[in-house]
Motif scaffolding. Structure first.
Motif, PDB file in Angstrom:
ATOM      1  N   VAL A  98       0.868  -1.184   0.000  1.00 22.21           N
ATOM      2  CA  VAL A  98       0.000   0.000   0.000  1.00 22.21           C
ATOM      3  C   VAL A  98       0.900   1.227   0.000  1.00 22.21           C
ATOM      4  O   VAL A  98       1.756   1.378   0.878  1.00 22.21           O
ATOM      5  N   LEU A  99       0.722   2.097  -1.005  1.00 21.20           N
ATOM      6  CA  LEU A  99       1.574   3.281  -1.133  1.00 21.20           C
ATOM      7  C   LEU A  99       0.746   4.554  -1.005  1.00 21.20           C
ATOM      8  O   LEU A  99      -0.297   4.696  -1.647  1.00 21.20           O
ATOM      9  N   GLY A 100       1.238   5.489  -0.193  1.00 22.03           N
ATOM     10  CA  GLY A 100       0.525   6.745   0.042  1.00 22.03           C
ATOM     11  C   GLY A 100       0.789   7.785  -1.028  1.00 22.03           C
ATOM     12  O   GLY A 100       1.361   7.510  -2.086  1.00 22.03           O
ATOM     13  N   ALA A 101       0.404   9.025  -0.714  1.00 23.24           N
ATOM     14  CA  ALA A 101       0.374  10.115  -1.705  1.00 23.24           C
ATOM     15  C   ALA A 101       1.737  10.422  -2.323  1.00 23.24           C
ATOM     16  O   ALA A 101       1.834  10.705  -3.509  1.00 23.24           O
ATOM     17  N   THR A 102       2.801  10.372  -1.511  1.00 21.15           N
ATOM     18  CA  THR A 102       4.109  10.733  -2.069  1.00 21.15           C
ATOM     19  C   THR A 102       4.830   9.544  -2.697  1.00 21.15           C
ATOM     20  O   THR A 102       5.744   9.714  -3.494  1.00 21.15           O
ATOM     21  N   GLU A 103       4.408   8.336  -2.335  1.00 24.65           N
ATOM     22  CA  GLU A 103       5.135   7.133  -2.784  1.00 24.65           C
ATOM     23  C   GLU A 103       4.635   6.555  -4.111  1.00 24.65           C
ATOM     24  O   GLU A 103       5.351   5.818  -4.780  1.00 24.65           O
ATOM     25  N   LYS A 104       3.385   6.888  -4.474  1.00 26.71           N
ATOM     26  CA  LYS A 104       2.769   6.161  -5.600  1.00 26.71           C
ATOM     27  C   LYS A 104       3.510   6.322  -6.928  1.00 26.71           C
ATOM     28  O   LYS A 104       3.480   5.435  -7.771  1.00 26.71           O
ATOM     29  N   PHE A 105       4.198   7.479  -7.103  1.00 24.70           N
ATOM     30  CA  PHE A 105       4.898   7.684  -8.373  1.00 24.70           C
ATOM     31  C   PHE A 105       6.274   7.012  -8.398  1.00 24.70           C
ATOM     32  O   PHE A 105       6.959   7.034  -9.408  1.00 24.70           O
ATOM     33  N   LYS A 106       6.662   6.438  -7.253  1.00 18.89           N
ATOM     34  CA  LYS A 106       7.946   5.715  -7.198  1.00 18.89           C
ATOM     35  C   LYS A 106       7.685   4.227  -7.021  1.00 18.89           C
ATOM     36  O   LYS A 106       8.508   3.501  -6.465  1.00 18.89           O
ATOM     37  N   ILE A 107       6.560   3.791  -7.487  1.00 15.34           N
ATOM     38  CA  ILE A 107       6.070   2.431  -7.208  1.00 15.34           C
ATOM     39  C   ILE A 107       7.079   1.359  -7.599  1.00 15.34           C
ATOM     40  O   ILE A 107       7.277   0.390  -6.858  1.00 15.34           O
ATOM     41  N   THR A 108       7.760   1.544  -8.729  1.00 13.91           N
ATOM     42  CA  THR A 108       8.682   0.487  -9.181  1.00 13.91           C
ATOM     43  C   THR A 108       9.887   0.349  -8.239  1.00 13.91           C
ATOM     44  O   THR A 108      10.516  -0.700  -8.190  1.00 13.91           O
ATOM     45  N   ASP A 109      10.170   1.399  -7.456  1.00 11.64           N
ATOM     46  CA  ASP A 109      11.272   1.313  -6.477  1.00 11.64           C
ATOM     47  C   ASP A 109      10.946   0.343  -5.337  1.00 11.64           C
ATOM     48  O   ASP A 109      11.848  -0.150  -4.658  1.00 11.64           O
ATOM     49  N   TYR A 110       9.666   0.133  -5.115  1.00 16.86           N
ATOM     50  CA  TYR A 110       9.238  -0.704  -3.984  1.00 16.86           C
ATOM     51  C   TYR A 110       9.056  -2.179  -4.366  1.00 16.86           C
ATOM     52  O   TYR A 110       8.727  -3.008  -3.538  1.00 16.86           O
ATOM     53  N   LEU A 111       9.226  -2.474  -5.643  1.00 13.23           N
ATOM     54  CA  LEU A 111       9.003  -3.849  -6.104  1.00 13.23           C
ATOM     55  C   LEU A 111      10.331  -4.596  -6.110  1.00 13.23           C
ATOM     56  O   LEU A 111      11.204  -4.311  -6.907  1.00 13.23           O
ATOM     57  N   ASN A 112      10.468  -5.530  -5.213  1.00 19.94           N
ATOM     58  CA  ASN A 112      11.708  -6.288  -5.162  1.00 19.94           C
ATOM     59  C   ASN A 112      11.548  -7.634  -5.850  1.00 19.94           C
ATOM     60  O   ASN A 112      11.644  -7.745  -7.055  1.00 19.94           O
ATOM     61  N   ASP A 113      11.238  -8.677  -5.080  1.00 22.72           N
ATOM     62  CA  ASP A 113      11.147 -10.003  -5.712  1.00 22.72           C
ATOM     63  C   ASP A 113       9.704 -10.436  -5.980  1.00 22.72           C
ATOM     64  O   ASP A 113       9.459 -11.543  -6.429  1.00 22.72           O
ATOM     65  N   LEU A 114       8.749  -9.545  -5.706  1.00 22.00           N
ATOM     66  CA  LEU A 114       7.317  -9.834  -5.943  1.00 22.00           C
ATOM     67  C   LEU A 114       6.805 -11.056  -5.180  1.00 22.00           C
ATOM     68  O   LEU A 114       5.841 -11.693  -5.597  1.00 22.00           O
ATOM     69  N   THR A 115       7.482 -11.378  -4.082  1.00 30.37           N
ATOM     70  CA  THR A 115       6.985 -12.481  -3.242  1.00 30.37           C
ATOM     71  C   THR A 115       5.770 -11.991  -2.478  1.00 30.37           C
ATOM     72  O   THR A 115       5.781 -10.888  -1.926  1.00 30.37           O
TER      73      THR A 115
END
Length: 443
Positions: A98-115
């Motif tokens: 779950v990503l908030g207002a400032t994080e949503k545009f950096k979404i790909t930074d939060y995707l690691n191994d998709l586990t």
């Protein structure tokens, strides 16, 4: 190795659509393949809305749809509801991030191994940290593009969670907006819809800088000069921020169309005060009159909320009669629903749900009557229609510049073309048929 697949679902407003499209492009830039939401994907991103209770409920249904397509997929929630109630979304079975207002545009930074996670992981900020601006526009999703020019809101309407979900009012720089508009026009898109939370407040900079470098009128005038754009549409603008200069400019403009959507919320001044709106009903009448004076053919849409706390039968009838007498074209009717952390949720005079629904139904009936009368008033006149890309039961649909919805037998050659037409009759489904002027087609 084949590219990972990602799919998107958007709830809510035009602004959300513009942001989903921008987020999708960031995935494509990282080598992901975008697929339809109904298809099997490795990642599903749901852009949420918090304006109505219904949007909250729909989120769970959409999560189930994604799980049905691929139970092992990685599920991400972003958007307004994700900012307001991140833990609530993280608790929904199947949600991983779950990503908030400032994080949503950096979404790909939060995707690691998709586990898959046992419980949704939350990255959200305090909303006062959402003080920077990220430009967005939608492209490739439909015939017209939504271009975000502003975000956030400084108004304190007592029913609204948007300032809590999106932060302070801030705008894109004029040169960025013009560059985005030029990029859109190069894709062959004929119409751009300007969108934001409070677009009439355009000009406030980042980091809470309240200095207006440019005004909304400056923005409108500059966009009118962009090459390759056939049509520009203003999505929704507060009545107190819609100035005579803007109305007059649109009436003479090369590209801006005669269509305004102006939130009213109530025709009762007492209720407007309880809502902490920044105008009274007489200003609204003045705005409608001014538009009609310089653009008799203009389409005027209205937002209205029914069942606000303290709204008596008399207040509601005041709103109904006010709208009935006003020369407007259609209504967007919202049934008031309590939102946490808003002053209205604590107010007395709660209107029973049954009464809210009845009032909503009455105003929807009035909207149908208004739209029909508006369409009838346009018959016999000539307009330009922009045809949409979908085959709906053997018909192609499109909108005139003043937002009359027309239909014709399906013809793929018409998709994304502008064509001169004369409106002739209203069909039984409420849409308008027309005669063509073949020599005046512009592709």
């Amino acid at each position: 190795m084949s590219a990972k697949k990602v799919a998107f679902y958007t709830l809510g407003c035009k602004l959300n659509f513009s942001e989903t499209s921008t987020i999708a492009r960031s995935f494509e830039n990282e080598g992901f393949e975008r697929v339809e939401f109904s298809e099997k994907a490795d990642i599903y991103v749901i852009n949420t809305c918090s304006v109505t209770e219904n949007a909250d409920k729909r989120f769970k249904t959409i999560v189930k749809q994604a799980q049905k397509a691929n139970e092992d997929a990685y599920l991400v929630a972003v958007g307004c509801y994700a900012q307001l109630k991140p833990e609530e979304l993280a608790d929904v079975d199947g949600v991983d991030l779950v990503l908030g207002a400032t994080e949503k545009f950096k979404i790909t930074d939060y995707l690691n191994d998709l586990t898959k996670n046992d419980h949704g992981e939350v990255h959200s900020c305090e909303i006062d940290e959402a003080d920077f601006y990220v430009g967005s526009y939608s492209i490739g999703d439909r015939t017209r593009a939504f271009l975000k020019v502003q975000d956030g809101c400084d108004y304190k309407c007592t029913y609204c969670t948007i300032p809590l979900a999106r932060g302070i009012s801030r705008s894109d720089k004029l040169e960025n907006v013009l560059q985005n508009a030029a990029e859109i026009s190069q894709q062959g898109i004929k119409e751009i819809v300007l969108t934001g939370v409070n677009i009439g407040d355009y000009g406030k900079g980042e980091f809470g800088n309240k200095k207006h470098e440019h005004t909304f009128l400056d923005l409108v005038k500059a966009l009118d000069e962009v090459d390759g754009i056939e049509r520009l549409r203003i999505s929704s603008i507060e009545p107190n921020l819609l100035k005579n200069e803007t109305i007059d400019f649109v009436s003479q403009s090369r590209t801006f169309v005669p269509h305004f959507h102006i939130p009213l919320q109530s025709g009762s001044d007492e209720i407007l005060k309880l809502m902490r709106r920044r105008y009274m009903s007489d200003l609204y009448v003045d705005r409608v009159s001014r538009i009609r004076e310089v653009m008799p053919h203009a389409c005027i849409g209205v937002d209205v909320i029914v069942g606000f706390p303290g709204e008596t039968e008399e207040h509601f009838l005041e709103t109904y009669n006010f709208l009935n007498e006003l020369d407007i074209s259609y209504l967007h009717v919202f049934t008031y629903s309590e939102r946490d952390n808003t002053p209205a949720a604590e107010m007395e005079g709660v209107v029973p749900l049954k009464v809210r629904k009845k009032r909503s139904k009455m105003l929807r009936g009035l909207s149908a009557k208004k739209r029909r009368a508006f369409y009838e008033s346009q018959l016999g006149d000539s307009f330009t229609v922009l045809f949409e890309g979908e085959n709906k039961e053997g018909y192609i649909h499109g909108f005139t510049e003043n937002y009359v919805k027309v239909k014709a037998p399906w013809d793929p050659a018409k998709v994304n073309t502008l064509q001169k037409i004369k409106l002739t009759e209203i069909d039984e489904d409420g849409l308008v048929r027309f005669e063509e002027f073949p020599e005046a087609v512009s592709v």
